[in-house]
Design a protein around this motif. Structure first.
Motif, PDB file in Angstrom:
ATOM      1  N   ASN A  41      -2.227   5.540  -2.966  1.00 15.81           N
ATOM      2  CA  ASN A  41      -0.992   5.501  -3.895  1.00 15.81           C
ATOM      3  C   ASN A  41      -0.701   4.041  -4.417  1.00 15.81           C
ATOM      4  OD1 ASN A  41       0.211   4.250  -1.910  1.00 15.81           O
ATOM      5  ND2 ASN A  41       1.820   5.930  -1.247  1.00 15.81           N
ATOM      6  N   GLY A  42      -1.546   3.142  -4.237  1.00 17.25           N
ATOM      7  CA  GLY A  42      -1.432   2.017  -4.624  1.00 17.25           C
ATOM      8  C   GLY A  42      -0.412   1.122  -4.125  1.00 17.25           C
ATOM      9  N   ARG A  43       0.586   1.640  -3.427  1.00 19.11           N
ATOM     10  CA  ARG A  43       1.702   0.683  -2.787  1.00 19.11           C
ATOM     11  C   ARG A  43       1.047  -0.156  -1.625  1.00 19.11           C
ATOM     12  NH1 ARG A  43       6.920   4.558  -3.285  1.00 19.11           N
ATOM     13  NH2 ARG A  43       7.664   3.095  -4.584  1.00 19.11           N
ATOM     14  N   TRP A  44       1.929  -1.188  -1.419  1.00 23.69           N
ATOM     15  CA  TRP A  44       1.948  -1.818  -0.223  1.00 23.69           C
ATOM     16  C   TRP A  44       2.375  -1.355   0.972  1.00 23.69           C
ATOM     17  CZ3 TRP A  44      -1.700  -6.000  -0.020  1.00 23.69           C
ATOM     18  CH2 TRP A  44      -2.056  -6.525  -1.475  1.00 23.69           C
ATOM     19  N   ALA A  45       1.945  -1.351   2.234  1.00 23.46           N
ATOM     20  CA  ALA A  45       2.220  -0.905   3.540  1.00 23.46           C
ATOM     21  C   ALA A  45       1.927  -1.538   4.735  1.00 23.46           C
ATOM     22  CB  ALA A  45       2.030   0.426   3.410  1.00 23.46           C
TER      23      ALA A  45
END
Length: 157
Positions: A41-45
């Motif tokens: 999803n391209g998000r940072w985590a």
């Protein structure tokens, strides 16, 4: 495989599975936090993933962090349990998973940063940089609780 997170969205699809999973809040001696950019999803985590049969939950933390980041860790403590039925994740294969996540604090004990099939970037970031990253609100909640964990008991909710 792509993933879409829904948080208290009336248009979210109904959940059809629950999979215990973990995330790890890893801080190095400089106080920087280990983060990944997810390939789905391209998000940072925070690094993490699903619990496998035959392993302890702390083994899951160690395995997932190593798989996604190249860093070896030792689990320090539990910072929170997250079971919000209003948070579901829809995957391309039709699975719609209800959230069930345990967040652990861990410390690095070796390894070298590298990406994996699940990550496009892996970085150590200073806590002051975390607000500038595209992080899902539920992950931001876990990060906040883990940062506070040294001063309180684990979050359960």
């Amino acid at each position: 495989m792509g993933r879409i997170d829904y948080l208290h969205d009336p248009d979210a699809p109904p959940a059809n599975s629950v999979v215990p999973s973990v995330v790890a809040f890893v801080q190095n001696d400089a106080g920087h936090v280990l983060v990944i950019q997810r390939s789905d999803n391209g998000r940072w985590a925070l690094p993490g993933g699903g619990h496998d049969l035959g392993e302890s939950i702390s083994d899951t933390v160690v395995r997932e962090v190593r798989e996604e980041t190249g860093i070896d860790v030792e689990v320090v403590d539990l910072s929170g349990i997250y079971t919000d039925p209003g948070h579901v994740m829809r995957y391309d294969d039709g699975e719609v998973r209800q959230q069930f996540s345990l967040c652990f604090r861990a410390r690095p004990i070796g390894g070298d940063l590298r990406t994996s099939s699940e990550t496009t970037q892996v970085r150590w970031v200073p806590p002051t940089e975390l607000p500038t990253l595209d992080v899902h609100p539920t992950m931001r909640l876990r990060i906040g609780h883990a940062m506070e964990r040294g001063r309180s008991s684990p979050y359960i909710g």
